[in-house]
Motif scaffolding. Structure first.
Motif, short mmCIF file in Angstrom:
data_model
loop_
_atom_site.label_atom_id
_atom_site.label_comp_id
_atom_site.label_asym_id
_atom_site.label_seq_id
_atom_site.Cartn_x
_atom_site.Cartn_y
_atom_site.Cartn_z
N ILE A 35 6.18 21.70 -37.46
CA ILE A 35 5.49 22.98 -37.65
C ILE A 35 4.37 23.13 -36.65
CG2 ILE A 35 4.03 24.29 -39.24
CD1 ILE A 35 5.76 23.10 -41.53
N LEU A 36 3.56 22.08 -36.48
CA LEU A 36 2.46 22.13 -35.50
C LEU A 36 2.99 22.25 -34.08
CD1 LEU A 36 0.03 19.48 -37.01
CD2 LEU A 36 -0.20 21.97 -37.05
N LEU A 39 4.07 25.88 -33.59
CA LEU A 39 2.88 26.74 -33.53
C LEU A 39 2.15 26.59 -32.20
CD1 LEU A 39 1.34 26.50 -37.10
CD2 LEU A 39 2.39 28.48 -36.01
N LEU A 42 4.11 28.46 -29.58
CA LEU A 42 4.01 29.89 -29.84
C LEU A 42 2.65 30.44 -29.36
CD1 LEU A 42 5.57 32.24 -31.17
CD2 LEU A 42 4.29 31.72 -33.25
N ILE A 43 1.59 29.72 -29.63
CA ILE A 43 0.26 30.16 -29.19
C ILE A 43 0.16 30.11 -27.68
CG2 ILE A 43 -2.19 29.51 -29.23
CD1 ILE A 43 -1.73 28.68 -32.16
#
Length: 72
Positions: A35-36, A39, A42-43
Motif C-alpha cells: 500500500i505504501l 501510494l 502515485l504521489i
C-alpha cells in the motif's frame, strides 16, 4: 433481568461490523508495504505530472534547437 450465556459471561460472537473492521485491519497490516509502495508512486506521478504541465518546463521537450545556435 436477562441472564447472559456464553463463555466468561461476555457476549458470544462479535457483530458483523466488528468482524468487517477486523478483517480490514488484518488486510492493511498484511499489505502495508504494498500500500505504501503504490501510494509513493502515485504521489510522485502526480507531482511529476504537475511539474511537466507548466509551460516553461514543457518547452524544453518541444522546442528544437537551431543549427546555428550554440546548444549548451
Amino acid at each position: 433481568m436477562r441472564q447472559q450465556r456464553g463463555r466468561g459471561g461476555g457476549r458470544g460472537e462479535p457483530g458483523l461490523l466488528t468482524r468487517a473492521v477486523d478483517k480490514v485491519f488484518r488486510f492493511v497490516r498484511l499489505a502495508e508495504f504494498e500500500i505504501l509502495f503504490v501510494l509513493f508512486f502515485l504521489i510522485v506521478f502526480i507531482l511529476f505530472k504537475d511539474l511537466m504541465s507548466r509551460p516553461q518546463y514543457n518547452s524544453i521537450f518541444v522546442k528544437k534547437p537551431d543549427l546555428d545556435d550554440q546548444w549548451p
